[in-house]
Write an enzyme that holds these catalytic residues in place. Structure first.
Site, PDB file in Angstrom:
ATOM      1  N   ASP A 272      26.373  65.807  44.175  1.00  0.00           N
ATOM      2  CA  ASP A 272      26.640  66.630  45.065  1.00  0.00           C
ATOM      3  C   ASP A 272      26.327  65.987  45.990  1.00  0.00           C
ATOM      4  O   ASP A 272      25.435  65.378  46.647  1.00  0.00           O
ATOM      5  CB  ASP A 272      26.345  68.045  44.928  1.00  0.00           C
ATOM      6  CG  ASP A 272      28.058  68.325  44.818  1.00  0.00           C
ATOM      7  OD1 ASP A 272      28.563  68.237  46.014  1.00  0.00           O
ATOM      8  OD2 ASP A 272      28.047  69.789  45.130  1.00  0.00           O
TER       9      ASP A 272
ATOM     10  N   ASP B  71      37.386  70.803  44.140  1.00  0.00           N
ATOM     11  CA  ASP B  71      36.720  72.225  43.854  1.00  0.00           C
ATOM     12  C   ASP B  71      38.176  73.181  44.045  1.00  0.00           C
ATOM     13  O   ASP B  71      38.115  73.967  43.275  1.00  0.00           O
ATOM     14  CB  ASP B  71      36.175  72.896  45.199  1.00  0.00           C
ATOM     15  CG  ASP B  71      34.783  72.173  45.175  1.00  0.00           C
ATOM     16  OD1 ASP B  71      34.434  72.194  43.977  1.00  0.00           O
ATOM     17  OD2 ASP B  71      33.920  72.542  45.852  1.00  0.00           O
TER      18      ASP B  71
HETATM   19  C1  GLA Z   1      30.311  72.466  45.591  1.00  0.00           C
HETATM   20  C2  GLA Z   1      30.484  71.170  44.618  1.00  0.00           C
HETATM   21  C3  GLA Z   1      31.116  72.746  43.110  1.00  0.00           C
HETATM   22  C4  GLA Z   1      30.217  72.977  42.726  1.00  0.00           C
HETATM   23  C5  GLA Z   1      28.935  73.623  44.449  1.00  0.00           C
HETATM   24  C6  GLA Z   1      27.953  73.951  43.984  1.00  0.00           C
HETATM   25  O1  GLA Z   1      31.047  72.954  46.201  1.00  0.00           O
HETATM   26  O2  GLA Z   1      32.284  70.599  44.902  1.00  0.00           O
HETATM   27  O3  GLA Z   1      31.792  72.230  42.570  1.00  0.00           O
HETATM   28  O4  GLA Z   1      28.929  72.202  42.415  1.00  0.00           O
HETATM   29  O5  GLA Z   1      28.735  72.505  45.505  1.00  0.00           O
HETATM   30  O6  GLA Z   1      27.384  74.597  44.769  1.00  0.00           O
END
Ligand code: GLA
Length: 693
Positions: free
Chosen positions: A450, A513
């Site tokens: 990420d 997300d």
């Molecule tokens: C980001 C990702 C999510 C999750 C969060 C965790 O927002 O897109 O899928 O992994 O971080 O903090």
């Protein structure tokens, strides 16, 4: 042979199965674009027009289409390359020297060698042809063989010329939670710029261009190109006053200055481009096939369970094991432990950068969870955010100088975190070692990588916008050499790194997300135009959806997520028996059709109904699947007609409808089509079919 050179050796005709691209070298050594479009047969039929200026205010360099215009002389349009020499000269004057044709992997590549008139500075233009995909990959390489450094102020990969004005330009706009929002706009006089300046590629625009002449899904001319870059990029579309449209793409020159030391060379990211005279579908098909066969790691992607939406930071071994057992029972093949497992990471506030297992949460080590996951026959995956650090972390306390910062300024936080300067050798080593140790010590099959904030306070170096992402590419490539079976998911606050640069280095994308099954239909449709279905991670999540607040039936949520690489992100411990049974059945069905979804040919079908049906088809060899969605009807009594594509018109196909099978010819299904009526809010159907003779 995809590369032909005219008999007097000055015109190059590059051909794929159905397209051609041509340019010539004029008597001044300029590389001048001649043609891009449907296939033509012979380089000898093409001519290089005489250079004449319209007026003294419209110099020839402005009018003539150059393959790679440089900054200098009477050129005022966008240039591809801008360099400053040590003596203060800020002009390039190139001419053609020679060419080579290479054929390393069975695909021909033409390399044009250009050199500066005065300095030991060389430009190579690369054209690699993929005839069977109707695609061409263009990039440029610059080499400084002088004794002094050369400063590069702008470095684009290619210029492309489209011999029309009044085109339509399409791309996506968006932001976190709303990526891949397709837009189309008319190109007129002036310029359109798409770009990212934040260090990642794709929340706000995506590094590709699509220009069409009023094309539709299966008709009309489309010119397109996708840039292989996951960091700052920019692309400029310009309709000139001389009756053509120019497109350029490459590294974003915004705040970017690259030093090319004596003896150094630099290769631009490639643009994969193509032309279709049969609409957007051909564009998508060629890119998808290219991605599947030539870019991505082979093999089907596992059905994933990710516990993020279920537990967020509140992770512990006991609950994760329960989730893993339940996920295994439902049929998931990969269990991914998301954020919150390490350091003192209990929220976004702290712990990022401290990549040791939190003993309070995992008193018996991570092994306990991994063993439980493996006992279910599942793969194990884990979340990391290696480029970042919380101020409240051991890592930051020990290495405050590892972040991008200015000594005299306050460094901005975003999501309570700083960005590590991964271009520093010690930081890069730390990241590599941390991941290498993690992968060596634990039985990990999948890394979700990420990156949750933009880069700021970059320090004195203006090359980090380029070097940062190259370091990420290099670290993952190196890790994969040592741990070849580990899959990597590219996530950047959702869909912030969806592009052809990361594809091939990573194995799938976290698309967004935004997991609302209805919003996802738009996101997925826009995504599918350029990017391969196999790379599109899509999860079924709980309702009301955390972002939209919407409540959608589980079947529709599954169907929407089954359009890509299926994942489940629900709190499955709260599932009712009915939800469990339905989920099991859906996952079972997905596994059955997975090769068709992930590796088949994807069609965005026409919806002739006044009701907003979303209709899609996937086809692989003799089997296919139709997806139909009706979020809400406007005209209650009207169904739709589903006309399939890509079938053999003489053959018979059997469709497995809810009320029983029907058998029809390919010709009937593609022309007359079948009538379909869905009822109620958030209605959906998945219809399988296969060739029966
Ligand atoms: C980001 C990702 C999510 C999750 C969060 C965790 O927002 O897109 O899928 O992994 O971080 O903090």
């Amino acid at each position: 042979m995809s590369i032909a050179v005219s008999t007097n050796n000055n015109i190059f005709l590059l051909s794929t199965d159905s397209t051609s691209y041509a340019f010539g070298i004029d008597d001044r050594g300029l590389v001048r674009h001649l043609y891009w479009g449907k296939k033509i047969a012979s380089a000898d039929e093409l001519e290089i027009p005489e250079l004449t200026e319209v007026s003294t205010n419209d110099p020839v360099f402005e009018i003539t289409p150059e393959e790679y215009p440089v900054h200098g002389g009477l050129r005022y349009k966008e240039s591809c390359l801008k360099a400053a020499f040590a003596d203060g000269t800020r002009e390039l004057v190139y001419s053609f020297c020679s060419y080579d044709i290479e054929n390393g992997d069975g695909y021909e590549e033409l390399i044009l060698h250009l050199r500066d008139e005065r300095y030991e500075f060389f430009i190579d233009l690369h054209y690699k042809l993929y005839p069977d995909y109707d695609l061409m990959e263009r990039s440029a390489e610059i080499k400084n063989q002088s004794e002094e450094p050369v400063m590069i102020e702008k470095f684009y990969s290619a210029q492309l010329h489209i011999p029309y004005d009044g085109l339509n330009f399409s791309n996506v706009h968006g932001h976190w939670g709303a990526e891949q929002q397709r837009f189309v706009q008319k190109v007129s006089y002036g310029k359109i710029t798409i770009e990212n300046r934040r260090g990642i590629s794709s929340h706000n625009h995506n590094p590709y261009f699509v220009l069409d002449r009023d094309a539709a899904e299966t008709t009309g001319e489309v010119f397109f190109g996708a840039l292989r870059m996951s960091g700052n990029f920019s692309g400029v579309v310009e309709q000139t006053p001389y009756g053509e449209t120019l497109v350029q793409m490459g590294l974003n020159p915004h705040d970017c200055l690259l030093e090319l030391a004596p003896g150094q060379s630099l290769v631009s990211p490639a643009v994969i481009c193509g032309y279709s005279d049969s609409g957007f579908e051909t564009m998508s098909h060629n890119l998808h096939r290219f991605a599947l066969e030539r870019v991505m790691r082979k093999g089907l992607r596992p059905v994933l369970y990710n516990s993020w939406e279920a537990t967020e930071f509140n992770v512990n071994s006991r609950d994760q094991i329960k989730l893993a057992e339940q996920a295994g029972e439902l049929g998931a093949e990969l269990f991914v432990l998301d954020d919150g497992w390490f350091g003192e990471r209990h929220s976004t506030q702290n712990g990022l950068g401290d990549w040791y297992v939190n003993e309070g949460k995992f008193p018996n080590g991570l092994e306990e969870l991994i063993d439980a996951v493996k006992a279910q026959g599942m793969m194990f995956g884990i979340w990391v955010e290696p480029e970042m650090v919380n101020p409240k972390s051991r890592l930051y306390q020990e290495h405050p100088d590892w972040i991008y910062h200015y000594e005299t300024r306050v460094t901005d936080t975003s999501r309570v975190q700083y960005v590590l300067n991964v271009t520093k050798p010690e930081v890069r080593e730390f990241i590599y070692d941390m991941l290498d140790n993690l992968l060596t010590r634990y039985d990990i099959d999948y890394i979700k990588w990420d990156a949750n904030r933009p880069i700021s306070q970059t320090g004195p170096q203006r090359d980090i916008w380029y070097k940062h992402i190259m370091t990420v590419y290099e670290v993952v490539t190196e890790l994969k050499k040592k741990h070849p079976d580990v899959l990597f998911e590219a996530c950047a606050s959702g869909g912030g790194r969806i592009d052809y640069g990361i594809l091939g280095i990573f194995d799938d994308f976290w698309t967004s997300d935004n997991t609302d099954a209805f919003d996802r239909l738009y996101i997925q449709d826009a995504y599918s135009r350029i990017h391969p279905i196999k790379g599109m991670r899509a999860w079924v999540t709980d309702c009301p959806n955390f972002l939209s607040g919407r409540v959608i039936p589980l079947t529709f949520r599954f169907h929407s997520a089954m359009m890509g690489s299926l994942g489940i992100g629900c709190n499955i411990l709260k599932f009712t028996e009915e939800e469990k049974e339905l989920s099991k059945e859906m996952i079972r069905q997905y596994k059955e059709i997975r090769p068709i979804i992930q590796e088949g040919v994807f069609y965005r079908l026409d919806n002739p109904s006044p009701n907003p049906y979303f209709l899609y088809e996937y086809l692989k060899d003799d089997s296919g699947v139709i997806f139909a969605f009706l979020p809400q009807s406007k005209v209650g009594h009207r169904g739709t007609r589903v006309r399939l594509r890509g079938l053999d018109s003489q053959a018979l196909y059997t469709l497995r409808l809810k009320d029983g099978d029907i058998t029809k010819s390919g010709g009937y299904l593609m022309n007359r089509g079948i009538d379909l009526k869905l009822n109620g809010d958030y209605a959906s159907a998945v219809i399988k079919f296969e060739k029966s003779s």
